[in-house]
Scaffold this motif. Sequence first.
Motif, PDB file in Angstrom:
ATOM      1  N   UNK A  28     -29.668  58.158   0.925  1.00 22.77           N
ATOM      2  CA  UNK A  28     -28.283  57.764   0.797  1.00 22.77           C
ATOM      3  C   UNK A  28     -28.188  56.259   1.003  1.00 22.77           C
ATOM      4  N   UNK A  29     -27.505  55.588   0.135  1.00 25.84           N
ATOM      5  CA  UNK A  29     -27.389  54.139   0.234  1.00 25.84           C
ATOM      6  C   UNK A  29     -26.355  53.754   1.280  1.00 25.84           C
ATOM      7  N   UNK A  30     -25.128  53.760   0.941  1.00 27.73           N
ATOM      8  CA  UNK A  30     -24.060  53.429   1.881  1.00 27.73           C
ATOM      9  C   UNK A  30     -22.890  54.357   1.585  1.00 27.73           C
ATOM     10  N   UNK A  31     -21.913  54.347   2.484  1.00 30.00           N
ATOM     11  CA  UNK A  31     -20.771  55.213   2.214  1.00 30.00           C
ATOM     12  C   UNK A  31     -19.519  54.617   2.812  1.00 30.00           C
ATOM     13  N   UNK A  32     -18.421  54.932   2.183  1.00 32.51           N
ATOM     14  CA  UNK A  32     -17.117  54.507   2.657  1.00 32.51           C
ATOM     15  C   UNK A  32     -16.732  55.430   3.806  1.00 32.51           C
ATOM     16  N   UNK A  33     -16.860  54.945   5.017  1.00 36.34           N
ATOM     17  CA  UNK A  33     -16.707  55.799   6.188  1.00 36.34           C
ATOM     18  C   UNK A  33     -15.356  56.497   6.264  1.00 36.34           C
ATOM     19  N   UNK A  34     -14.266  55.774   6.055  1.00 29.68           N
ATOM     20  CA  UNK A  34     -12.948  56.400   6.165  1.00 29.68           C
ATOM     21  C   UNK A  34     -12.742  57.438   5.056  1.00 29.68           C
ATOM     22  N   UNK A  35     -13.276  57.164   3.867  1.00 26.40           N
ATOM     23  CA  UNK A  35     -13.136  58.136   2.778  1.00 26.40           C
ATOM     24  C   UNK A  35     -13.975  59.377   3.030  1.00 26.40           C
ATOM     25  N   UNK A  36     -15.179  59.206   3.576  1.00 26.89           N
ATOM     26  CA  UNK A  36     -15.991  60.358   3.939  1.00 26.89           C
ATOM     27  C   UNK A  36     -15.283  61.161   5.029  1.00 26.89           C
ATOM     28  N   UNK A  37     -14.778  60.469   6.037  1.00 31.21           N
ATOM     29  CA  UNK A  37     -14.081  61.150   7.123  1.00 31.21           C
ATOM     30  C   UNK A  37     -12.938  61.997   6.568  1.00 31.21           C
ATOM     31  N   UNK A  38     -12.116  61.406   5.749  1.00 31.26           N
ATOM     32  CA  UNK A  38     -10.952  62.135   5.210  1.00 31.26           C
ATOM     33  C   UNK A  38     -11.368  63.289   4.304  1.00 31.26           C
ATOM     34  N   UNK A  39     -12.357  63.070   3.438  1.00 31.49           N
ATOM     35  CA  UNK A  39     -12.772  64.139   2.533  1.00 31.49           C
ATOM     36  C   UNK A  39     -13.412  65.287   3.302  1.00 31.49           C
ATOM     37  N   UNK A  40     -14.161  64.985   4.338  1.00 32.88           N
ATOM     38  CA  UNK A  40     -14.762  66.058   5.134  1.00 32.88           C
ATOM     39  C   UNK A  40     -13.698  66.825   5.913  1.00 32.88           C
ATOM     40  N   UNK A  41     -12.672  66.139   6.382  1.00 27.30           N
ATOM     41  CA  UNK A  41     -11.557  66.847   7.033  1.00 27.30           C
ATOM     42  C   UNK A  41     -10.885  67.772   6.023  1.00 27.30           C
ATOM     43  N   UNK A  42     -10.603  67.261   4.833  1.00 30.30           N
ATOM     44  CA  UNK A  42      -9.981  68.092   3.788  1.00 30.30           C
ATOM     45  C   UNK A  42     -10.849  69.316   3.497  1.00 30.30           C
ATOM     46  N   UNK A  43     -12.167  69.118   3.426  1.00 32.40           N
ATOM     47  CA  UNK A  43     -13.049  70.238   3.090  1.00 32.40           C
ATOM     48  C   UNK A  43     -13.004  71.341   4.138  1.00 32.40           C
ATOM     49  N   UNK A  44     -12.642  70.989   5.370  1.00 30.65           N
ATOM     50  CA  UNK A  44     -12.547  72.014   6.414  1.00 30.65           C
ATOM     51  C   UNK A  44     -11.213  72.748   6.383  1.00 30.65           C
ATOM     52  N   UNK A  45     -10.259  72.213   5.628  1.00 29.33           N
ATOM     53  CA  UNK A  45      -8.925  72.804   5.568  1.00 29.33           C
ATOM     54  C   UNK A  45      -8.623  73.475   4.237  1.00 29.33           C
ATOM     55  N   UNK A  46      -9.308  73.061   3.183  1.00 28.40           N
ATOM     56  CA  UNK A  46      -9.036  73.577   1.837  1.00 28.40           C
ATOM     57  C   UNK A  46     -10.257  73.328   0.968  1.00 28.40           C
ATOM     58  N   UNK A  47     -10.395  74.083  -0.089  1.00 26.95           N
ATOM     59  CA  UNK A  47     -11.501  73.829  -1.003  1.00 26.95           C
ATOM     60  C   UNK A  47     -11.126  72.691  -1.950  1.00 26.95           C
ATOM     61  N   UNK A  48     -12.136  72.117  -2.593  1.00 30.92           N
ATOM     62  CA  UNK A  48     -11.902  70.985  -3.494  1.00 30.92           C
ATOM     63  C   UNK A  48     -12.964  70.969  -4.582  1.00 30.92           C
ATOM     64  N   UNK A  49     -12.622  70.353  -5.701  1.00 29.17           N
ATOM     65  CA  UNK A  49     -13.558  70.179  -6.806  1.00 29.17           C
ATOM     66  C   UNK A  49     -14.109  68.753  -6.770  1.00 29.17           C
ATOM     67  N   UNK A  50     -15.204  68.504  -7.476  1.00 29.75           N
ATOM     68  CA  UNK A  50     -15.687  67.123  -7.551  1.00 29.75           C
ATOM     69  C   UNK A  50     -14.617  66.151  -8.050  1.00 29.75           C
ATOM     70  N   UNK A  51     -13.805  66.574  -9.012  1.00 25.98           N
ATOM     71  CA  UNK A  51     -12.759  65.686  -9.526  1.00 25.98           C
ATOM     72  C   UNK A  51     -11.719  65.318  -8.480  1.00 25.98           C
ATOM     73  N   UNK A  52     -11.576  66.125  -7.459  1.00 22.07           N
ATOM     74  CA  UNK A  52     -10.601  65.843  -6.407  1.00 22.07           C
ATOM     75  C   UNK A  52     -11.211  65.071  -5.238  1.00 22.07           C
TER      76      UNK A  52
END
Length: 140
Positions: free
Chosen positions: A1-25
């Motif tokens: 893994x190169x680098x990652x946008x920490x706040x975006x990862x944090x938010x997307x991982x929170x969303x994934x624990x509350x609802x499902x999502x597609x790659x487009x989302x």
Amino acid sequence: MSSFSEIDYQRQLIVSSLDDFTPNAALPNVYGGQFGGSTDMWKRAVIEFLCVNVKCGLIEAIHRKELSANEGAHRLKNILICGGDENHIDMDIVWNALYFNSTPRLDEILERLNMRTWEALKLDLSGTFIAELKDVYGHN
């Protein structure tokens, strides 16, 4: 893994624990998201996000368990780049039809940090959460 946008990862991982999502989302704020001006860069960021988190056991493909865990990350990357060749499924359809959600491992981390709520999406970056992510990523 190169680098990652920490706040975006944090938010997307929170969303994934509350609802499902597609790659487009996924990662809607990175490079303008699906409809932004840098869609190729956004797609690469989403592929990296999905693959690293599948490989580490933090998220999983809901209806495609063979795309989950360490072994599934390589296959997932290929499907996101080339489409579902075995079923002749176009890549654009794959990006709308694959669904992901959190695993019990991620749920436990978020619960422990009191971040498994919709309200947690409004939080600033959690250094503790990011440190745990980096530890998980470093061991895989």
